[in-house]
Design a protein around this motif. Structure first.
Motif, mmCIF file in Angstrom:
data_model
loop_
_atom_site.group_PDB
_atom_site.id
_atom_site.type_symbol
_atom_site.label_atom_id
_atom_site.label_comp_id
_atom_site.label_asym_id
_atom_site.label_seq_id
_atom_site.Cartn_x
_atom_site.Cartn_y
_atom_site.Cartn_z
ATOM 1 N N GLU A 79 0.845 -1.201 0.000
ATOM 2 C CA GLU A 79 0.000 0.000 0.000
ATOM 3 C C GLU A 79 0.884 1.255 0.000
ATOM 4 O O GLU A 79 1.856 1.351 0.739
ATOM 5 N N GLY A 80 0.524 2.198 -0.834
ATOM 6 C CA GLY A 80 1.283 3.436 -0.926
ATOM 7 C C GLY A 80 2.312 3.436 -2.029
ATOM 8 O O GLY A 80 2.820 4.494 -2.405
ATOM 9 N N MET A 81 2.653 2.232 -2.557
ATOM 10 C CA MET A 81 3.608 2.152 -3.668
ATOM 11 C C MET A 81 2.839 2.107 -4.979
ATOM 12 O O MET A 81 1.912 1.324 -5.143
ATOM 13 N N ARG A 82 3.231 2.944 -5.905
ATOM 14 C CA ARG A 82 2.591 2.973 -7.208
ATOM 15 C C ARG A 82 3.613 2.698 -8.296
ATOM 16 O O ARG A 82 4.810 2.861 -8.102
ATOM 17 N N ARG A 83 3.108 2.313 -9.425
ATOM 18 C CA ARG A 83 3.985 2.032 -10.539
ATOM 19 C C ARG A 83 3.406 2.668 -11.791
ATOM 20 O O ARG A 83 2.241 3.069 -11.824
ATOM 21 N N GLY A 84 4.216 2.761 -12.820
ATOM 22 C CA GLY A 84 3.786 3.418 -14.046
ATOM 23 C C GLY A 84 2.941 2.524 -14.925
ATOM 24 O O GLY A 84 2.423 1.487 -14.495
ATOM 25 N N GLN A 85 2.805 2.920 -16.180
ATOM 26 C CA GLN A 85 1.961 2.205 -17.131
ATOM 27 C C GLN A 85 2.732 1.187 -17.955
ATOM 28 O O GLN A 85 2.211 0.684 -18.948
ATOM 29 N N ARG A 86 3.949 0.868 -17.532
ATOM 30 C CA ARG A 86 4.761 -0.076 -18.293
ATOM 31 C C ARG A 86 4.866 -1.407 -17.569
ATOM 32 O O ARG A 86 4.977 -1.464 -16.343
ATOM 33 N N SER A 87 4.834 -2.481 -18.339
ATOM 34 C CA SER A 87 5.004 -3.823 -17.793
ATOM 35 C C SER A 87 6.490 -4.097 -17.571
ATOM 36 O O SER A 87 7.356 -3.471 -18.189
ATOM 37 N N ARG A 88 6.771 -5.042 -16.699
ATOM 38 C CA ARG A 88 8.153 -5.469 -16.441
ATOM 39 C C ARG A 88 8.262 -6.949 -16.788
ATOM 40 O O ARG A 88 7.596 -7.792 -16.183
ATOM 41 N N PHE A 89 9.102 -7.275 -17.766
ATOM 42 C CA PHE A 89 9.309 -8.658 -18.186
ATOM 43 C C PHE A 89 10.726 -9.084 -17.794
ATOM 44 O O PHE A 89 11.702 -8.383 -18.093
ATOM 45 N N TYR A 90 10.844 -10.248 -17.122
ATOM 46 C CA TYR A 90 12.135 -10.872 -16.831
ATOM 47 C C TYR A 90 12.232 -12.122 -17.700
ATOM 48 O O TYR A 90 11.464 -13.083 -17.515
ATOM 49 N N LEU A 91 13.168 -12.153 -18.647
ATOM 50 C CA LEU A 91 13.261 -13.244 -19.608
ATOM 51 C C LEU A 91 14.682 -13.803 -19.628
ATOM 52 O O LEU A 91 15.641 -13.076 -19.908
ATOM 53 N N PHE A 92 14.793 -15.120 -19.363
ATOM 54 C CA PHE A 92 16.098 -15.744 -19.168
ATOM 55 C C PHE A 92 16.274 -16.980 -20.053
ATOM 56 O O PHE A 92 15.513 -17.213 -20.975
ATOM 57 N N HIS A 93 17.295 -17.787 -19.724
ATOM 58 C CA HIS A 93 17.685 -18.951 -20.522
ATOM 59 C C HIS A 93 16.921 -20.204 -20.077
ATOM 60 O O HIS A 93 16.134 -20.775 -20.817
ATOM 61 N N TYR A 94 17.173 -20.664 -18.844
ATOM 62 C CA TYR A 94 16.431 -21.818 -18.304
ATOM 63 C C TYR A 94 16.471 -21.752 -16.776
ATOM 64 O O TYR A 94 17.411 -21.202 -16.198
#
Length: 479
Positions: A43-58
């Protein structure tokens, strides 16, 4: 998980489940990790309109015991993603986020927790899975189409359900950087068109991709004293081994970039830089704790880390036993551990003394029986193995202080002469050539030329600076 996954990833979830079943049936496939549902921010933390993707090997094989990318509490399940989790939290002054609050979507090119090695070779996606020797053309085409379809529907959900206008994408490692950008580039236009139809828009809704690399022009500038020629982001797994200050700064900047919608505007991520003793704010305690965590995971420990919470006495005991088990497993690996046992015995370690006596007794029994089966079948190979074993048990020629550039204190390393080699000279005569002098530190073999090495000399292996000599040492001439 299935119910909440279906609620959050409304369009993507059926595709995710279908692809997981398809992947598990492919030659070289296995049960897949499913993407965890992102947990809401405090609560109290906001974020913008962009998604966050974490993409790796395996996924790491250590994550298999947890069945996925996060624990029940939401923390990361392997050493690399745990460092990513710690890196973000290190820049917060008042709140710690669990790993499932760090991203909107996480995935790997190879979806299952594969062992690190295939035989003696590091596992890689295209060498050991996605190639014409493993898969037929239809399987390869279906795999790619399935990955693109998942990404398309993930992006549609982000646009339609959450009003996102783009994604900040953290892609690390050679294989991940080879595959993910092209898959995303194929998925984005398809997703925008489908979202336009669903929303009833005349024009395509916006959705761009931003990668933290100089090539794509979005990476925050590095500190003035950090220099890094690469424009891509190295995999964080090297942070506890050998990673240059510039590459550490690159990883920190990439994380800061990917979390720019969540981190405070004045937040500075220096986590990976601080894991190096070359950094002004070197965090030796954190580094040692991470190294201990890695050993505990490899030894089978599946409880929390003391970095995340205070452990119960039972958890402390289990973690200590796992670390001890991992160290013991390393100590049963052939000549390297014979050397380790001899080194420990030389300084009076009782268990090592006993282990060394067992090795010597086993050798005496083998010699009394006329040599091993291998030696009988191949006399030269058997003789070489005997010389290696004998060299391993011989007392060290000297003890030399060497320090890894990846961090930590100098280690007192024993120097021995490698086993001799039998070759033919120019006249065709068989000649015994004495082996070079060498020492072992971490996973590296430090060789000593005839003229020796000077104090302060940097040791370079395969073009990479890995260690520095804290003592000078010149080998004696061969006996």
């Amino acid at each position: 998980m299935s119910l909440s996954g279906a609620n959050h990833f409304k369009r993507a979830w059926p595709r995710i489940l279908s692809f997981a079943a398809f992947f598990a049936e492919l030659p070289g496939g296995m049960p897949a990790h499913l993407p965890p549902v992102p947990k809401p921010l405090p609560e109290g933390m906001r974020r913008g309109q962009r998604s966050r993707f974490y993409l790796f090997h395996y996924p790491s094989p250590h994550s298999a015991k947890h069945g996925g990318y996060v624990t029940d509490e939401g923390h990361a399940t392997d050493e690399t993603t745990r460092m990513l989790e710690r890196a973000v939290n290190s820049s917060h002054n008042s709140v710690n986020l669990t790993f499932d609050q760090h991203f909107d979507y996480i995935a790997d090119i190879y979806d299952g927790p594969h062992p690190f090695k295939v035989g003696k070779v590091d596992f890689t996606f295209d060498k050991h899975f996605y190639n014409s020797k493993k898969l037929n053309p239809k399987q390869m085409a279906d795999w790619r189409a399935g990955k693109v379809d998942i990404l398309k529907n993930i992006i549609v959900d982000e646009i339609v359900e959450r009003g996102r206008v783009g994604a900040d994408v953290l892609v690390t490692g050679v294989q991940a950087q080879k595959w993910w950008p092209s898959l995303l580039a194929e998925a984005v236009p398809l997703a925008r068109e489908e979202a336009r139809v669903i929303l009833g828009l005349a024009d395509l809704p916006p959705f761009d991709l931003a990668f933290p690399s100089e090539q794509r022009g979005e990476l925050p500038s590095l500190p003035d004293d950090a220099k890094c020629a690469d424009s891509e982001v190295q995999h964080p797994c090297g942070a506890l081994k050998c990673m240059s200050p510039g590459h550490r700064a690159r990883v920190d900047a990439a994380i800061q970039f990917a979390q720019r919608g969540v981190l405070p505007e004045d937040a500075i991520v220096e986590y990976f830089q601080a894991l190096s003793p070359k950094h002004g704010n070197f965090n030796d305690t954190e580094r040692k704790q991470l190294q201990a965590d890695a050993k505990a995971l490899a030894g089978g420990y599946d409880g929390p880390s003391p970095l995340d919470k205070e452990l119960t006495e039972e958890q402390k005991k289990a973690r200590t036993e796992a670390i001890s088990k991992e160290m013991s497993m390393r100590a049963r690996g052939g000549s390297k551990v014979v050397k380790a046992a001899a080194d420990a015995a030389a300084v009076g370690h009782e268990e090592a003394v006993g282990r060394l006596e067992e090795i010597k007794e086993q050798r005496r029994r083998t010699q009394a029986q006329g040599g091993s089966a291998t030696g009988k079948a191949n006399g030269q190979k058997g003789a070489k193995k005997k010389r290696e074993d004998a060299a391993a048990v011989d007392p060290p020629l000297a003890w030399v202080n060497i320090r890894l550039l990846s961090g930590g204190d100098a280690e007192l390393c024993p120097v021995r002469r490698a086993s001799s080699v039998i070759k033919k000279n120019a006249k065709g005569d068989r000649v015994v050539y004495p082996g070079n002098c060498r020492a072992y530190i971490g996973n590296f073999i430090i060789s000593f030329p005839k003229l020796g090495r000077k104090k302060g000399e940097i040791v370079t292996i395969s073009g990479v600076d890995v260690a520095v000599m804290e003592d000078a040492y010149t080998p004696p001439p061969p006996a």
